[in-house]
Write a protein that holds these residues in place. Structure first.
Motif, mmCIF file in Angstrom:
data_model
loop_
_atom_site.group_PDB
_atom_site.id
_atom_site.type_symbol
_atom_site.label_atom_id
_atom_site.label_comp_id
_atom_site.label_asym_id
_atom_site.label_seq_id
_atom_site.Cartn_x
_atom_site.Cartn_y
_atom_site.Cartn_z
ATOM 1 N N HIS A 8 6.540 71.833 30.602
ATOM 2 C CA HIS A 8 6.185 72.733 31.698
ATOM 3 C C HIS A 8 6.572 72.115 33.043
ATOM 4 O O HIS A 8 7.061 72.819 33.945
ATOM 5 C CB HIS A 8 4.685 73.033 31.656
ATOM 6 N N GLU A 9 6.400 70.812 33.187
ATOM 7 C CA GLU A 9 6.748 70.122 34.435
ATOM 8 C C GLU A 9 8.256 70.124 34.676
ATOM 9 O O GLU A 9 8.698 69.968 35.818
ATOM 10 C CB GLU A 9 6.232 68.684 34.389
ATOM 11 N N HIS A 10 9.049 70.297 33.612
ATOM 12 C CA HIS A 10 10.508 70.242 33.746
ATOM 13 C C HIS A 10 11.165 71.586 33.463
ATOM 14 O O HIS A 10 12.380 71.650 33.216
ATOM 15 C CB HIS A 10 11.079 69.184 32.805
ATOM 16 N N ASP A 11 10.376 72.676 33.532
ATOM 17 C CA ASP A 11 10.951 73.975 33.191
ATOM 18 C C ASP A 11 11.922 74.499 34.242
ATOM 19 O O ASP A 11 12.583 75.515 34.035
ATOM 20 C CB ASP A 11 9.856 75.012 32.913
ATOM 21 N N SER A 51 14.722 75.166 29.494
ATOM 22 C CA SER A 51 13.623 75.854 28.818
ATOM 23 C C SER A 51 13.515 75.404 27.370
ATOM 24 O O SER A 51 14.484 74.895 26.801
ATOM 25 C CB SER A 51 13.842 77.376 28.851
ATOM 26 N N VAL A 52 12.347 75.597 26.786
ATOM 27 C CA VAL A 52 12.142 75.340 25.363
ATOM 28 C C VAL A 52 12.318 76.657 24.625
ATOM 29 O O VAL A 52 11.687 77.664 24.978
ATOM 30 C CB VAL A 52 10.748 74.745 25.087
ATOM 31 N N ASP A 110 11.310 72.375 16.123
ATOM 32 C CA ASP A 110 10.495 73.186 15.225
ATOM 33 C C ASP A 110 9.028 73.094 15.631
ATOM 34 O O ASP A 110 8.696 72.571 16.705
ATOM 35 C CB ASP A 110 10.734 72.805 13.752
ATOM 36 N N ASN A 111 8.157 73.590 14.793
ATOM 37 C CA ASN A 111 6.740 73.672 15.150
ATOM 38 C C ASN A 111 5.892 72.562 14.531
ATOM 39 O O ASN A 111 4.722 72.786 14.198
ATOM 40 C CB ASN A 111 6.203 75.043 14.746
ATOM 41 N N ALA A 112 6.483 71.386 14.370
ATOM 42 C CA ALA A 112 5.728 70.238 13.872
ATOM 43 C C ALA A 112 4.562 69.950 14.815
ATOM 44 O O ALA A 112 4.655 70.187 16.028
ATOM 45 C CB ALA A 112 6.635 69.012 13.760
ATOM 46 N N PRO A 113 3.445 69.454 14.289
ATOM 47 C CA PRO A 113 2.264 69.236 15.137
ATOM 48 C C PRO A 113 2.529 68.393 16.377
ATOM 49 O O PRO A 113 2.028 68.721 17.466
ATOM 50 C CB PRO A 113 1.281 68.532 14.181
ATOM 51 N N CYS A 114 3.327 67.324 16.241
ATOM 52 C CA CYS A 114 3.558 66.468 17.411
ATOM 53 C C CYS A 114 4.385 67.190 18.471
ATOM 54 O O CYS A 114 4.297 66.870 19.662
ATOM 55 C CB CYS A 114 4.225 65.155 17.001
ATOM 56 N N HIS A 115 5.194 68.167 18.057
ATOM 57 C CA HIS A 115 6.001 68.931 19.015
ATOM 58 C C HIS A 115 5.143 69.891 19.825
ATOM 59 O O HIS A 115 5.518 70.268 20.941
ATOM 60 C CB HIS A 115 7.078 69.751 18.289
ATOM 61 N N LYS A 116 4.013 70.300 19.257
ATOM 62 C CA LYS A 116 3.157 71.302 19.902
ATOM 63 C C LYS A 116 1.963 70.682 20.613
ATOM 64 O O LYS A 116 1.101 71.404 21.121
ATOM 65 C CB LYS A 116 2.659 72.303 18.857
ATOM 66 N N ALA A 117 1.907 69.351 20.638
ATOM 67 C CA ALA A 117 0.781 68.671 21.278
ATOM 68 C C ALA A 117 0.714 69.030 22.766
ATOM 69 O O ALA A 117 1.733 69.326 23.407
ATOM 70 C CB ALA A 117 0.903 67.158 21.103
ATOM 71 N N HIS A 118 -0.496 68.965 23.316
ATOM 72 C CA HIS A 118 -0.703 69.351 24.719
ATOM 73 C C HIS A 118 0.135 68.494 25.655
ATOM 74 O O HIS A 118 0.725 69.016 26.625
ATOM 75 C CB HIS A 118 -2.188 69.230 25.074
ATOM 76 N N VAL A 119 0.223 67.192 25.398
ATOM 77 C CA VAL A 119 0.963 66.313 26.298
ATOM 78 C C VAL A 119 2.445 66.670 26.297
ATOM 79 O O VAL A 119 3.126 66.555 27.326
ATOM 80 C CB VAL A 119 0.746 64.836 25.896
ATOM 81 N N ILE A 120 2.965 67.136 25.170
ATOM 82 C CA ILE A 120 4.371 67.535 25.088
ATOM 83 C C ILE A 120 4.582 68.843 25.840
ATOM 84 O O ILE A 120 5.528 68.988 26.628
ATOM 85 C CB ILE A 120 4.811 67.691 23.619
ATOM 86 N N SER A 121 3.702 69.816 25.599
ATOM 87 C CA SER A 121 3.809 71.094 26.289
ATOM 88 C C SER A 121 3.718 70.914 27.803
ATOM 89 O O SER A 121 4.442 71.571 28.569
ATOM 90 C CB SER A 121 2.702 72.045 25.808
ATOM 91 N N SER A 122 2.849 70.017 28.244
ATOM 92 C CA SER A 122 2.699 69.754 29.677
ATOM 93 C C SER A 122 3.971 69.160 30.257
ATOM 94 O O SER A 122 4.405 69.530 31.369
ATOM 95 C CB SER A 122 1.516 68.817 29.921
ATOM 96 N N TRP A 123 4.591 68.237 29.511
ATOM 97 C CA TRP A 123 5.832 67.614 29.992
ATOM 98 C C TRP A 123 6.924 68.676 30.141
ATOM 99 O O TRP A 123 7.629 68.718 31.150
ATOM 100 C CB TRP A 123 6.291 66.520 29.031
#
Length: 239
Positions: free
Chosen positions: A149-152, A156-157, A134-147
């Motif tokens: 992206h590195e494994h796309d 996929s998300v 879901d769109n919880a703040p910790c799920h949308k953090a930059h470090v999570i999005s970057s991780w």
């Protein structure tokens, strides 16, 4: 007079904007088949405790009337209770992890690396899988999005509509867990017993149950489309 006493349905508290986004999301995915949804791994945190809902008086056809609903806002759990994080797909159950405190980005990154990654590459080795969160703040953090992206190249998300827990099969999975706890001959009397009960129930939920919940996505999407993004009277239960 045709009235009966019942507990009210919980429904997401949707703004007009989010209702529009939810409808657009349903429209974008309305042609997905069961085979497509089989490639999605569903995840969520759950805070288990007494729900505190009161009762209402209504006629049967009024159960989804706005005056008979209780609105909720997605947020981290608080107060006494047990918090866990889990995931599953049509193919198999994933891990169930106890959460001692509300998740922050650092703790969630550890979950993603240690639990989500091995699950996804095992269940979807052809790199055609989707991970739902879901769109919880910790799920949308930059470090999570970057991780992610590195494994796309591995999975996929799945882009998720805001304030839409009613769409996710894992929300109904938690309902199954709660129902099983409610029907225990001896109820848990402390947090450790509650956690042990949740873990035991999680491992015993049948394959037919969680596969049925994933297959329900076709009905959920039609219900959202019919309600134009609003609340809908769909209560999924395992068969």
């Amino acid at each position: 007079m045709g009235y009966s006493s019942r507990r009210p349905h919980w429904v997401p508290l949707l703004s007009a904007k989010n209702r529009k986004v939810k409808l657009q999301w349903a429209q974008a995915h309305q042609n997905w088949t069961v085979e497509d949804w089989k490639n999605v791994a569903w995840s969520d945190e759950s805070h288990r405790h007494a729900d505190g809902r009161g009762r209402i008086w209504c006629k049967q056809h009024e159960s989804m009337h706005p005056s008979c609903l209780v609105s909720m806002v997605q947020a981290g759990g608080g107060g006494g209770g047990v918090m866990v994080w889990g995931m599953f797909s049509w193919h198999t159950l994933g891990p169930l992890i106890p959460i001692e405190h509300c998740l922050n980005a650092t703790a969630y990154l550890s979950l993603v690396a240690d639990c989500v990654h091995p699950f996804m590459v095992t269940v979807c080795p052809s790199s055609n899988g989707y991970f739902q969160q879901d769109n919880a703040p910790c799920h949308k953090a930059h470090v999570i999005s970057s991780w992610f992206h590195e494994h796309d190249n591995e999975f996929s998300v799945l882009q998720w509509s805001p304030q839409s827990p009613d769409l996710s099969p894992i929300e109904h999975f938690w309902d199954v867990v709660e129902w099983e706890i409610h029907n225990m001959n001896v109820q848990p009397t402390n947090l450790q017993q509650l956690y042990d009960a949740i873990m035991s129930i999680w491992t015993r939920i049948s394959e037919e149950c969680f596969q049925h919940l994933v297959e329900s996505m076709l009905r959920k999407l039609q219900a959202v489309l019919g309600a134009k993004g609003g609340s809908y009277p769909v209560l999924e239960r395992c068969t």
